[in-house]
Write an enzyme that holds these catalytic residues in place. Structure first.
Site, PDB file in Angstrom:
ATOM      1  NE  ARG A 179      -6.573   0.726  -1.343  1.00 12.08           N
ATOM      2  CZ  ARG A 179      -5.763   0.554  -0.022  1.00 12.08           C
ATOM      3  NH1 ARG A 179      -6.323   0.632   1.728  1.00 12.08           N
ATOM      4  NH2 ARG A 179      -4.759   0.945  -0.120  1.00 12.08           N
ATOM      5  CB  CYS A 224      -2.330   6.743   1.913  1.00 14.63           C
ATOM      6  SG  CYS A 224      -2.492   6.227  -0.114  1.00 14.63           S
ATOM      7  NE  ARG A 277      -8.482   5.032  -4.362  1.00 15.72           N
ATOM      8  CZ  ARG A 277      -7.896   3.625  -4.336  1.00 15.72           C
ATOM      9  NH1 ARG A 277      -6.773   4.294  -3.610  1.00 15.72           N
ATOM     10  NH2 ARG A 277      -8.050   3.135  -4.372  1.00 15.72           N
ATOM     11  NE  ARG A 317       3.789  -5.699  -3.845  1.00 16.41           N
ATOM     12  CZ  ARG A 317       3.246  -4.698  -2.716  1.00 16.41           C
ATOM     13  NH1 ARG A 317       2.659  -3.689  -2.224  1.00 16.41           N
ATOM     14  NH2 ARG A 317       4.068  -5.651  -1.483  1.00 16.41           N
ATOM     15  CG  ASN A 344       0.112   0.560  -1.817  1.00 17.97           C
ATOM     16  OD1 ASN A 344       1.415   0.101  -0.966  1.00 17.97           O
ATOM     17  ND2 ASN A 344      -1.139  -0.045  -1.013  1.00 17.97           N
ATOM     18  CG  ASP A 345      -1.284   1.860  -7.898  1.00 16.19           C
ATOM     19  OD1 ASP A 345      -0.988   0.583  -8.007  1.00 16.19           O
ATOM     20  OD2 ASP A 345      -2.127   1.473  -7.441  1.00 16.19           O
ATOM     21  CD  GLU A 394      -2.423   5.866  -7.585  1.00 11.41           C
ATOM     22  OE1 GLU A 394      -2.707   4.634  -6.767  1.00 11.41           O
ATOM     23  OE2 GLU A 394      -3.839   6.329  -7.853  1.00 11.41           O
ATOM     24  CG  HIS A 404      12.004  -4.217   6.048  1.00 13.55           C
ATOM     25  ND1 HIS A 404      10.797  -5.485   6.603  1.00 13.55           N
ATOM     26  CD2 HIS A 404      10.791  -3.501   5.973  1.00 13.55           C
ATOM     27  CE1 HIS A 404       9.592  -4.284   6.172  1.00 13.55           C
ATOM     28  NE2 HIS A 404       9.737  -3.831   6.069  1.00 13.55           N
TER      29      HIS A 404
HETATM   30  C1  PEP Z   1      -1.144   3.678  -3.825  1.00 12.93           C
HETATM   31  O1  PEP Z   1      -1.667   2.666  -4.651  1.00 12.93           O
HETATM   32  O2  PEP Z   1      -0.566   2.822  -3.106  1.00 12.93           O
HETATM   33  C2  PEP Z   1      -2.706   2.917  -3.009  1.00 12.93           C
HETATM   34  C3  PEP Z   1      -2.869   3.365  -1.097  1.00 12.93           C
HETATM   35  O3  PEP Z   1      -3.518   2.873  -3.674  1.00 12.93           O
HETATM   36  P1  PEP Z   1      -3.607   1.192  -3.494  1.00 12.93           P
HETATM   37  O4  PEP Z   1      -2.827   0.215  -2.720  1.00 12.93           O
HETATM   38  O5  PEP Z   1      -5.912   1.416  -3.151  1.00 12.93           O
HETATM   39  O6  PEP Z   1      -4.436   1.106  -5.149  1.00 12.93           O
HETATM   40 MG    MG Z   2      -2.924   2.986  -6.156  1.00 10.83          MG
END
Ligand code: PEP
Ligand code: MG
Length: 580
Positions: free
Chosen positions: A298, A502, A335, A465, A454-455, A431, A193
């Site tokens: 967001r 995303c 969103r 996290r 992310n989620d 997610e 990475h």
């Molecule tokens: C995600 O969960 O990847 C996302 C883009 O939403 P957020 O980071 O706002 O939870």
């Molecule tokens: Mg999210």
């Protein structure tokens, strides 16, 4: 003079003063010259005054609305701003250690936080959350006018070398690499990475230095050698001189300047790169970094620090309209609020933010449990859609019936407004593992999918996290995560639905090749990351990426996947040019 040895992952020599970045706390620590100490102290005091005013405003607003008794919570935070242990200590740290105010606030906050958490009285112990909120607000106000790491670094005199506990791609992409000569990280496991990141940035890098970010004082001169893996701390002038001769290297491409025209891989696959936006002020970055639209707005950021039921339809409408008009003719995906239950009753957004990892009443679930809130937002969105094309996206979807319910609500509102349902495209964020696994069942009820890694990563791997004890298990390359992404992409393709991604993963130049290999072509990311991701995409062959992904998906562990990618990278680099 002291020497540390790690693993060199990107060749070359860098000479400069150390800038320390602690990603865990998201605070940068950098030296300030003696003649800037007073202005840094003044900046801190100005941030305190601004924070006090903001808290007074919030307190007044909250006291007048429903749940008025919550106003008192903010009064307690105002008192903390006058606590000598916070601002007084921070001032002392600025003067004694000659460091930036944001870092000094962080240090003073840690002291106070510890004090509150060790208290016997549960009421007083609870105050630790308020300390965190106040410190966060102070840092936010200190950032005002110097918004991101790029601007912060521009305040530092002379060349610097970044020493970080770890360096994520989204932060790396926002730094000004014409000032930062190279970087070193404490963490050493993610060699693939970090290597691809460093090589994409064309800067020397060393990883695996264990505790360098704790041991090195901000401002100390250092020499970093990405070929030998050595970091020299406080070298003598003759050693610096010799290193400077070796450091002379071709000018690298900056990460700031956007390129024109559509983005394609080497073999002609069209890839779209859009921006994730939280605040309207960030829209200026769209042009600066060459985003093709807003892939994720967001919306919850506009209610930051306010009870959700005080955000009116008209206020939302003018915000969305403004957004749409500023981005037009490029597309915008908005969103609906992704908040948890505390926000409805008026607790601070930062606190809600910290609780985000807790699976509960959040996102679309929260909207359906408070239908008037969701309806108000959808009405505002429908009105705003008269000013340009929008896509509406529901967060935290876990089941088909949630989407059906929300979509029915939207259809009703569109009908009542005399509009046509088909004009607003409706999407689901994927997610949560249940949504990913049932993506084929969700597909008939939506017009697009957006994968939120992310989620998705944290729920798939059961890793919070924010919990230090397990945060190192947060692994985007875990086979289960990659399989879920492939599954969603395939389910989308089968139903002819566009699928975008995303999460942070999209902004990671080290991972975007693999994502293209998994068949994804639409990404949305933090705007600062777009130029570097673009560069990686344009050097990529989608056919090779597909072969690579095909192989990677048969491997059993994230470590094996990482090693395979590292070897493939080394082999392709040898084919094209020497590794450096
Ligand atoms: C995600 O969960 O990847 C996302 C883009 O939403 P957020 O980071 O706002 O939870
Ligand atoms: Mg999210």
């Amino acid at each position: 003079m002291e020497r540390l040895t790690g693993i060199g992952v990107s060749a070359g020599v860098a000479v400069g003063r150390a800038v320390i970045l602690t990603q865990r706390t998201e605070v940068m620590r950098f030296p300030i010259p003696p003649d800037r100490v007073e202005s840094e102290v003044l900046a801190l005091r100005a941030a305190r005054d601004q924070s006090r005013q903001q808290l007074r405003d919030i307190s007044a607003r909250v006291s007048q609305g429903p749940g008025g008794e919550l106003g008192a919570l903010f009064d307690a935070q105002i008192l903390m701003l006058d606590d000598p242990m916070l601002i007084g200590n921070a001032e002392e740290i600025i003067r004694k250690e000659r460091v930036n105010a944001a870092w000094a606030v962080h240090r003073a906050y840690e002291g106070l936080f510890e004090l509150f958490s060790s208290m016997e009285d549960p009421y007083l112990r609870e105050r630790e959350n308020d300390v965190a909120d106040v410190a966060g607000r102070l840092r936010m106000n200190l950032r005002h006018g110097a918004r991101g790491p790029r601007e912060l670094l521009s305040q530092i005199d002379g060349p610097s070398v970044l020493i970080a506990d770890e360096l994520t791609a989204s932060v790396a992409a926002q730094l000004d690499w014409s000032r930062v000569q190279g970087f070193a990280t404490d963490a050493g496991s993610r060699t693939y990475h970090t290597a691809i990141l460093a090589r994409s940035l064309k800067v020397p890098a060393v990883v695996g230095l264990h505790d360098a970010s704790l041991r090195i004082a901000a401002g100390t001169p250092v020499i970093l050698d990405g070929t030998t893996g050595e970091l020299v701390i406080a070298p003598t002038p003759d050693v610096i001189e010799e290193a400077q001769r070796r450091a002379a290297r071709p000018k690298r491409r900056g990460t700031g300047a956007p390129e024109a025209g559509p983005i394609t891989t080497r073999d002609g696959v069209r890839i779209s790169l859009e921006a994730n936006i939280e605040l309207l002020e960030d829209l200026e970055y769209l042009n600066e970094y060459g985003a093709e639209g807003v892939g994720l707005y967001r919306s919850e950021f506009m209610v930051s620090g306010r009870p959700l039921d005080t955000v009116t339809e008209d206020e939302q409408y003018s915000m969305y309209r403004n957004l749409i008009e500023q981005v037009a003719p490029r597309p915008v995906t908005i969103r609906t609020f992704d908040l948890d239950e505390r926000q409805v009753s008026g607790r601070d957004h930062q606190r809600a933010e910290r609780r985000r990892t807790r699976p509960g009443l959040r996102g679309l679930r929260l909207g359906l449990a408070n239908p008037e809130l969701l309806r108000t937002q959808l009405r505002a969105l429908v009105r705003a859609s008269a000013h340009g094309p929008i896509r509406v996206m529901f967060p935290f979807v876990t089941a088909v019936e949630e989407v059906r319910q929300a979509r029915a609500m939207l259809t009703e509102i569109i009908a009542a407004s005399g509009g046509r349902t088909s004009e607003i495209k409706v999407g689901a964020m994927i997610e949560v593992p249940s949504a990913a696994l049932a993506a084929d069942l969700l597909a008939p009820d939506v017009d697009f999918f957006t994968i939120g890694t992310n989620d998705l990563i944290q729920y798939t791997l059961a890793v919070d996290r924010t919990d230090d004890r397990v945060s190192d298990l947060y692994e985007p390359l875990h086979p289960a995560v990659l399989r879920l992404i492939r599954l969603v992409r395939r389910s989308g393709a089968r139903h002819r639905l566009p699928v975008s991604l995303c999460g942070e993963m999209a902004s990671d130049p080290a991972l975007v090749g693999l994502l293209v290999g998994l068949g994804l072509t639409e990404f949305s990311m933090t705007p600062g990351a777009i130029p570097i991701v673009r560069q990686v995409v344009e050097e990529l062959s989608a056919a090779e990426a597909r072969r690579l992904a095909g192989h990677v998906l048969r491997l059993a562990t994230a470590a094996e996947i990482e090693q395979y990618l590292f070897d493939a990278l080394a082999a392709s680099a040898i084919q094209r040019s020497p590794l450096s």
